[in-house]
Design an enzyme around this catalytic site. Structure first.
Site, PDB file in Angstrom:
ATOM      1  N   TYR A 134       0.805  -1.241   0.000  1.00 42.14           N
ATOM      2  CA  TYR A 134       0.000   0.000   0.000  1.00 42.14           C
ATOM      3  C   TYR A 134       0.835   1.286   0.000  1.00 42.14           C
ATOM      4  O   TYR A 134       2.031   1.244   0.126  1.00 42.14           O
ATOM      5  CB  TYR A 134      -1.077  -0.005   1.077  1.00 42.14           C
ATOM      6  CG  TYR A 134      -0.723  -0.146   2.544  1.00 42.14           C
ATOM      7  CD1 TYR A 134       0.541   0.075   3.050  1.00 42.14           C
ATOM      8  CD2 TYR A 134      -1.735  -0.489   3.440  1.00 42.14           C
ATOM      9  CE1 TYR A 134       0.795  -0.043   4.413  1.00 42.14           C
ATOM     10  CE2 TYR A 134      -1.478  -0.608   4.807  1.00 42.14           C
ATOM     11  CZ  TYR A 134      -0.211  -0.385   5.283  1.00 42.14           C
ATOM     12  OH  TYR A 134       0.028  -0.498   6.621  1.00 42.14           O
ATOM     13  N   GLU A 135       0.155   2.383  -0.218  1.00 44.70           N
ATOM     14  CA  GLU A 135       0.805   3.692  -0.446  1.00 44.70           C
ATOM     15  C   GLU A 135       1.759   3.635  -1.637  1.00 44.70           C
ATOM     16  O   GLU A 135       2.817   4.277  -1.639  1.00 44.70           O
ATOM     17  CB  GLU A 135       1.572   4.170   0.796  1.00 44.70           C
ATOM     18  CG  GLU A 135       0.770   4.291   2.057  1.00 44.70           C
ATOM     19  CD  GLU A 135      -0.411   5.217   1.960  1.00 44.70           C
ATOM     20  OE1 GLU A 135      -0.445   6.060   1.038  1.00 44.70           O
ATOM     21  OE2 GLU A 135      -1.328   5.086   2.776  1.00 44.70           O
TER      22      GLU A 135
END
Lengths: 249, 596
Positions: free
Chosen positions: B439-440
């Site tokens: 994620y990110e």
């Protein structure tokens, strides 16, 4: 009202102490140290009394090495003590010497109430509070599970063998705390930051004219003996026979 | 068993000793936060994370979040812990004092974050996202929105989310469809569906403030037509109390591999009232303010799990008696030796230890740059610090999370069969750490960011903010002292990094796929060199301490031994990555698509 709270720097309660190889004591090199949990409860109680508007100032005292001042008393101020007194000494200080130093501080500070842990978890002496009360000639309420300030008196509910006993003491007085008195808070971040700016004075036992030379001699410190494995016996007769053979009955 | 004591001594080392000369100079604005104060803060944070967050880690993983009647419930104990966390002021740690924050330096904040991630990654996401959201609001929202929302978000009464992903678009946000219709009163009606929204709904805070990417009716296609909106779950009344529901609902929660106590929600917005944050169609830029900060924090998540995995593995390796040392029994009084005597177990433990210490040192350097970017008085220093943060953000995110996951896997391996059993606690680390690589922005995207956006930026200016300190250090440290082998090793690795940089720059100009094919190895290579530089500095400082006499001989001695392991057993990976980069894309792209 002013409240004085003595706090001791001891081995962290999560750790399992190790004995020094020469049996002279507990090995404290590179060991995490914290505030004595009973003292933390005492401090929490003092701060709660202040927050309830029944006291104006909470003063924390610690007797011990430099770290007792830089660490333990800093935590004390973060929890809510308004100022701190550090009596610096690298020597081992026995309960009687602690009580004498505290008496001198009480004479100087004139607190209405002294609240302290009933014992420190390192030596488990359970003596200092009682000695201090005796030296001061003030009433004492030990093993407190409830403390209520009522004008110039304090009602202390004590945890005694048979249950609970409530005593009403005339202030000024000395109270020692048991585990169930309260659940100490985690210091809030703003208070940790403010704590650095709260005053602390550093003294030595000599400033109070107290001779801390030990009156007791430690002969040997040893681990408790390892428990032997048990044995399940088929019936009472065998049990009695075994006990007789061991010379236990 | 999940074991954790905050590595406070090492944290103080990176905070007070390693970067005393960080090239950014003293920051007057942060003088208040001296070593005394910061160590008090770290100690209390350590206590809080150990006593409040750690006990909820395994139970939170077992119980997970549930969705009942449209409301998400977090695992038992989370609500109380969140209350204690926010009431103690930890949520306000790094925020602006103007809105009730404590304004702590990032160099301290990142260490506290590490402790939170070590003890309970799932928990940390809730306040983490709120902090990220408040950063974006502070940087881009109107004064009215800031004054109204920030104090409550910083105190933790209200929490935050970032709503980017939709079912058909994650990495490629240009495809997103959520709509925003302007209203006469200046607000907007937001409609659409979002997925993978961390902390999208939960029972910890009174209100949830969503930052939502959506399109205005006149928006151009692609990423240049996306705007950012603030959309509360409940419309607040003027006095700041929570009002009616705002058409924001959680329609489902995901069933995930890890971070099970963090609610990952599918969100539905139905004509929900929102307000524009920043300029119309400039939502991506506003979101990236939040995203860049979050990427560094995700890197710290990797380090946090890596540290917890290491400590849990060390505990087991000392406790588990199995077999005898190859050089003869080490504990003849016991039925077998603890497995820590075996070289292969040592390989795993030392690798984990070196990964953690390396990441912690590098992270501390980047955190100092964040502080300098904000507080330095000299604009040249601010620029250089900002360049360094831009360059290192993808490195920290990808390197730290890769190594965090490597550590978690190694911990499972140290435990053997017991590591594969849930009750041991270490397989949770492997599952929890896995998401941080995704994620990110996946770690592949981080590598592309590094080679595509950061390398060539301003004719290599970002790169110089890192290359110059390293080459200066090598030049200044050359000589026949005890540091000689280490400095030579660093010089060689740095040479490989420079050569790789030139290769990628050259080939990438002609063929962007060449840059893409080299990106992941290049990022790792840069990370290895950066950690090598940190370890060399640490060795130099530790050597001085030992030479001049110190009461902490054991600490500095261990530091040098870990650094030596790093140089002899980990840094050589640079050569392999260099060769891969040199080989180029050919073999990677040769196989026809239909042959897969």
């Amino acid at each position: 009202m002013k409240i004085l709270v003595p706090v001791k720097r001891v081995i962290d309660y999560n750790l399992k102490p190790r004995i020094k190889a020469d049996g002279s004591g507990v090995d404290l090199a590179n060991i995490k140290m914290s505030m004595n949990p009973f003292d933390e409860i005492a401090l929490e109680e003092a701060v709660r009394i202040k927050e309830a508007g029944k006291a104006e100032e909470v003063v924390a005292v610690s007797i011990g090495p430099a770290k007792a001042g830089s660490d333990t008393l800093k935590s004390a101020r973060a929890i809510g003590a308004d100022r701190a007194i550090h009596v610096e000494t690298d020597e081992e200080v026995e309960p009687l010497a602690v009580a004498k130093i505290l008496k001198a501080i009480v004479d100087e500070e004139q607190p209405q109430l002294v609240i302290m842990g009933k014992q420190a978890i390192d030596d488990d002496n359970n003596q200092t509070g009682q000695m201090l009360a005796a030296l001061l000639g003030r009433p004492q309420g030990t093993f407190a599970s409830k403390v209520e300030i009522d004008g110039d008196h304090v009602a202390v509910t004590r945890e005694v063998d048979g249950g609970l006993e409530t005593v009403r003491l005339a202030l000024p007085a000395v109270v020692t705390t048991d585990l169930r008195l309260n659940e100490p808070r985690f210091p809030a971040l703003p208070n940790i930051i403010k704590a650095a700016k709260k005053p602390m004075s550093t003294k030595s036992p000599a400033d109070y004219g107290v001779d801390t030379a030990p009156r007791l001699k430690t002969l040997k410190v040893a681990e408790p003996p390892v428990r032997q494995a048990g044995e399940i016996v088929p019936d009472v007769d065998t049990l009695v026979a075994k006990l007789k053979a061991m010379g236990a009955v | 068993m999940q074991v954790y004591e905050a590595p406070l001594r090492d944290m103080r080392f990176v905070l007070d000793e390693l970067w005393e000369e960080d090239g950014f100079g003293k920051l007057e604005a942060l003088e208040e936060f001296d070593s005394d104060l910061t160590s008090a803060i770290l100690e209390e944070a350590a206590k809080f994370s150990r006593e409040v967050l750690l006990p909820l880690n395994r139970s939170g993983d077992e119980e997970g979040c549930t969705l009942e009647n449209g409301v998400v419930r977090t695992p038992e104990g989370f609500k109380d812990a969140y209350k204690q966390f926010t009431e103690s002021g930890w949520s306000a740690l790094a925020s602006d004092p103007e809105y009730g924050g404590q304004g702590l330096p990032e160099r301290v904040n990142k260490l506290v974050e590490e402790m939170t991630c070590s003890t309970n990654l799932s928990f940390g996401l809730y306040p983490g996202l709120t902090h990220g959201g408040s950063i974006a609001i502070e940087a881009h929202a109107t004064e009215d929105l800031k004054n109204f929302y920030l104090p409550k978000m910083i105190s933790g009464e209200w929490s935050g989310t970032m709503c980017l992903t939709e079912a058909h678009c994650g990495t490629d946000l240009g495809l997103l469809r959520t709509k925003a219709d302007p209203q006469d009163d200046g607000s907007y009606k937001i409609s659409g569906a979002k997925i993978f929204i961390s902390a999208g709904d939960h029972d910890l805070s009174d209100n949830i403030i969503h930052l939502v990417l959506a399109r205005l009716p006149d928006a151009p296609k692609g990423v240049k037509g996306i705007s950012l909106f603030l959309v509360p779950k409940f419309l607040p009344k003027d006095d700041g109390s929570v009002g009616p529901s705002n058409g924001v609902t959680c329609t489902a929660i995901e069933h995930k591999m890890g971070i099970k106590a963090s609610a990952t929600c599918q969100m539905q917005f139905e004509e929900s009232t929102g307000w524009l944050v920043g300029e119309p169609h400039k939502g991506m830029a506003a979101m990236f303010t939040m995203m860049n900060a979050e990427r560094l924090s995700v890197g710290i998540q990797g380090l946090g799990i890596g540290e917890a995995a290491y400590q849990s593995a060390v505990w087991y390796a000392k406790d588990r008696l199995q077999g005898r040392s190859l050089s003869g029994a080490k504990h003849p009084d016991k039925p077998a030796d603890p497995i820590i005597v075996h070289p292969d177990v040592r390989r795993m433990l030392m690798t984990m230890r070196a990964n953690n210490e390396g990441c912690r040192m590098l992270g501390a350097w980047v955190a100092r740059a964040l502080d300098a970017e904000k507080h330095a008085t000299d604009p040249e220093v601010r620029q250089r610090a900002s360049d360094f943060v831009a360059l290192m953000t993808p490195v920290v995110k990808a390197l730290f999370t890769d190594l965090g996951h490597e550590n978690a896997n190694l911990a499972v391996q140290v435990y053997g069969g017991h590591g594969y059993i849930r009750e041991s606690g270490v397989e949770q680390y492997a599952r929890d750490a896995r998401i941080a690589m995704i994620y990110e922005g996946t770690n592949g995207i981080q590598a592309l960011d590094l080679v595509g956006r950061k390398l060539g930026a301003h004719t290599g200016r970002y790169l110089r903010s890192f290359f110059h300190p390293v080459s200066d250090f090598i030049e200044a440290s050359k000589g026949d002292g005890p540091m000689k082998p280490m400095i030579e090793g660093l010089e060689k690795a740095f040479g490989a990094l420079q050569l790789s940089t030139a290769t990628i720059a050259q080939r990438g100009l002609k063929d962007p796929e060449e840059a893409g094919a080299a990106a992941t190895e290049y990022l790792r290579l840069m990370g290895l060199v950066a950690m090598g530089y940190c370890f060399a500095r640490a060795t130099m400082i530790s050597g001085m301490k030992l030479a001049f006499g110190t009461e902490e001989k054991e600490f500095y001695d261990a530091k040098i031994k870990t650094a030596t392991f790093y140089f002899e057993r980990i840094l050589p990976q640079v050569s392999a990555h260099f060769l891969s980069i040199k080989a180029g894309k050919k073999s990677m792209m040769a196989l026809e698509e239909h042959a897969f």
